[in-house]
Design a protein around this motif. Structure first.
Motif, PDB file in Angstrom:
ATOM      1  N   UNK A  73       0.851  -1.192   0.000  1.00 46.72           N
ATOM      2  CA  UNK A  73       0.000   0.000   0.000  1.00 46.72           C
ATOM      3  C   UNK A  73       0.887   1.243   0.000  1.00 46.72           C
ATOM      4  N   UNK A  74       0.304   2.389  -0.310  1.00 48.14           N
ATOM      5  CA  UNK A  74       1.071   3.642  -0.326  1.00 48.14           C
ATOM      6  C   UNK A  74       1.696   3.919   1.039  1.00 48.14           C
ATOM      7  N   UNK A  75       0.927   3.696   2.108  1.00 44.30           N
ATOM      8  CA  UNK A  75       1.430   3.946   3.452  1.00 44.30           C
ATOM      9  C   UNK A  75       2.590   3.017   3.786  1.00 44.30           C
ATOM     10  N   UNK A  76       2.442   1.743   3.440  1.00 44.64           N
ATOM     11  CA  UNK A  76       3.493   0.771   3.729  1.00 44.64           C
ATOM     12  C   UNK A  76       4.758   1.079   2.934  1.00 44.64           C
ATOM     13  N   UNK A  77       4.603   1.504   1.677  1.00 44.87           N
ATOM     14  CA  UNK A  77       5.765   1.852   0.859  1.00 44.87           C
ATOM     15  C   UNK A  77       6.459   3.095   1.417  1.00 44.87           C
ATOM     16  N   UNK A  78       5.682   4.058   1.873  1.00 45.98           N
ATOM     17  CA  UNK A  78       6.271   5.246   2.512  1.00 45.98           C
ATOM     18  C   UNK A  78       7.084   4.850   3.734  1.00 45.98           C
ATOM     19  N   UNK A  79       6.563   3.912   4.502  1.00 45.46           N
ATOM     20  CA  UNK A  79       7.265   3.468   5.697  1.00 45.46           C
ATOM     21  C   UNK A  79       8.570   2.771   5.329  1.00 45.46           C
ATOM     22  N   UNK A  80       8.553   1.966   4.273  1.00 48.66           N
ATOM     23  CA  UNK A  80       9.776   1.302   3.811  1.00 48.66           C
ATOM     24  C   UNK A  80      10.825   2.330   3.423  1.00 48.66           C
ATOM     25  N   UNK A  81      10.418   3.339   2.672  1.00 49.39           N
ATOM     26  CA  UNK A  81      11.371   4.381   2.256  1.00 49.39           C
ATOM     27  C   UNK A  81      11.950   5.115   3.456  1.00 49.39           C
ATOM     28  N   UNK A  82      11.113   5.370   4.441  1.00 45.24           N
ATOM     29  CA  UNK A  82      11.551   6.138   5.609  1.00 45.24           C
ATOM     30  C   UNK A  82      12.443   5.320   6.543  1.00 45.24           C
ATOM     31  N   UNK A  83      12.096   4.056   6.747  1.00 49.58           N
ATOM     32  CA  UNK A  83      12.758   3.259   7.770  1.00 49.58           C
ATOM     33  C   UNK A  83      13.864   2.360   7.239  1.00 49.58           C
ATOM     34  N   UNK A  84      13.756   1.902   6.001  1.00 52.61           N
ATOM     35  CA  UNK A  84      14.680   0.866   5.527  1.00 52.61           C
ATOM     36  C   UNK A  84      15.628   1.338   4.429  1.00 52.61           C
ATOM     37  N   UNK A  85      15.354   2.497   3.833  1.00 47.21           N
ATOM     38  CA  UNK A  85      16.169   2.967   2.716  1.00 47.21           C
ATOM     39  C   UNK A  85      16.660   4.385   2.990  1.00 47.21           C
ATOM     40  N   UNK A  86      17.960   4.591   2.822  1.00 48.80           N
ATOM     41  CA  UNK A  86      18.537   5.928   2.931  1.00 48.80           C
ATOM     42  C   UNK A  86      18.901   6.429   1.543  1.00 48.80           C
ATOM     43  N   UNK A  87      18.635   7.705   1.274  1.00 53.27           N
ATOM     44  CA  UNK A  87      18.905   8.289  -0.046  1.00 53.27           C
ATOM     45  C   UNK A  87      19.937   9.403   0.080  1.00 53.27           C
ATOM     46  N   UNK A 177      20.105   8.302   9.683  1.00 50.12           N
ATOM     47  CA  UNK A 177      19.545   8.535  11.012  1.00 50.12           C
ATOM     48  C   UNK A 177      18.548   7.459  11.442  1.00 50.12           C
ATOM     49  N   UNK A 178      17.839   6.854  10.506  1.00 52.27           N
ATOM     50  CA  UNK A 178      16.884   5.804  10.871  1.00 52.27           C
ATOM     51  C   UNK A 178      17.481   4.405  10.767  1.00 52.27           C
ATOM     52  N   UNK A 179      18.811   4.325  10.652  1.00 55.81           N
ATOM     53  CA  UNK A 179      19.521   3.037  10.577  1.00 55.81           C
ATOM     54  C   UNK A 179      18.947   2.148   9.465  1.00 55.81           C
TER      55      UNK A 179
END
Length: 241
Positions: A73-87, A177-179
């Motif tokens: 879902x859009x929310x779950x994908x946003x969470x993945x980007x925020x928590x699991x991927x650094x840009x 910052x979010x490891x």
């Protein structure tokens, strides 16, 4: 850890289909450092954005720990980007009205405020917590990381008061910052002189080794790509190892 399966990206321009990616396949193990090289306009940034959940592929799958991120879902994908991927981007993308420390804090505060509805995108728990309870920990982590990259005395400065190399180090700390499990770097030295650029690449390599963090670097510079464990060349819309 990260896998691309038969990824296509097609743009329609003046009723004509323009194929940027043509069946890209990629497999990167956890903790590896991969570089994707190729000339400007080859589609390297497009591929990186698709790997990071920023741009949707026309066809194909992106698997992060065997989960297709574009099936979320859009929310779950946003969470993945925020928590699991650094840009880390070429143009830093720091917010000019915020200080160095505030820029670094931003992803952590967003994580703290992200609704926990539905749990983690990958099946774990993501309990709701207020920014107020998280703030001391985020502050300490941010200050510590900034000090580690030599910016301990620049935390109260604004981005316009920093050199290009300093701004890019801030961007790297913000990405960490979010490891995250995965660090995606899009031409991170493109706006820097050669000496400063080498320092940035050395910092990214150090992070890769010390944290066992998976890194994907996009660059047109073959010399910089030599620090990677795997090097791919993007040619005619496909990756050649």
């Amino acid at each position: 850890m990260l896998e691309a399966q038969n990824v296509y990206k097609v743009y329609n321009h003046s009723s004509k289909a323009v194929y940027v990616l043509k069946g890209v396949d990629l497999n990167i193990e956890k903790g590896r450092f991969a570089a994707i090289v190729g000339p400007s306009g080859a589609g390297k940034s497009t591929l990186l954005h698709i790997l990071g959940g920023i741009d949707t592929p026309t066809q194909g799958k992106i698997l992060l720990d065997e989960q297709d991120i574009y099936s979320l879902s859009d929310l779950a994908l946003c969470r993945v980007r925020n928590e699991r991927i650094g840009f880390v981007f070429q143009f830093y993308h720091l917010l000019s009205e915020f200080t160095v420390l505030e820029n670094v804090l931003m992803p952590g505060l967003i994580k703290a405020e992200t609704p926990a509805r539905g749990g983690s995108a990958f099946g774990g728990k993501n309990p709701a917590c207020s920014a107020g309870r998280q703030q001391p920990t985020i502050q300490e982590e941010s200050r510590g990381l900034l000090s580690q990259v030599g910016l301990g005395d620049r935390m109260r400065h604004f981005p316009t008061q920093l050199s290009g190399g300093e701004q890019q180090r801030v961007a790297i700390v913000r990405a960490l910052i979010n490891k995250p499990d995965l660090l995606l770097c899009d031409e991170p030295t493109g706006n820097l002189d050669s000496k400063t650029g080498e320092g940035i690449i050395s910092l990214i390599k150090k992070i890769n080794i010390e944290r066992q963090m998976t890194v994907v670097l996009v660059t047109h510079n073959l010399e910089l790509a030599k620090v990677a464990d795997q090097v791919y060349y993007l040619k005619d819309g496909v990756l050649v190892n």
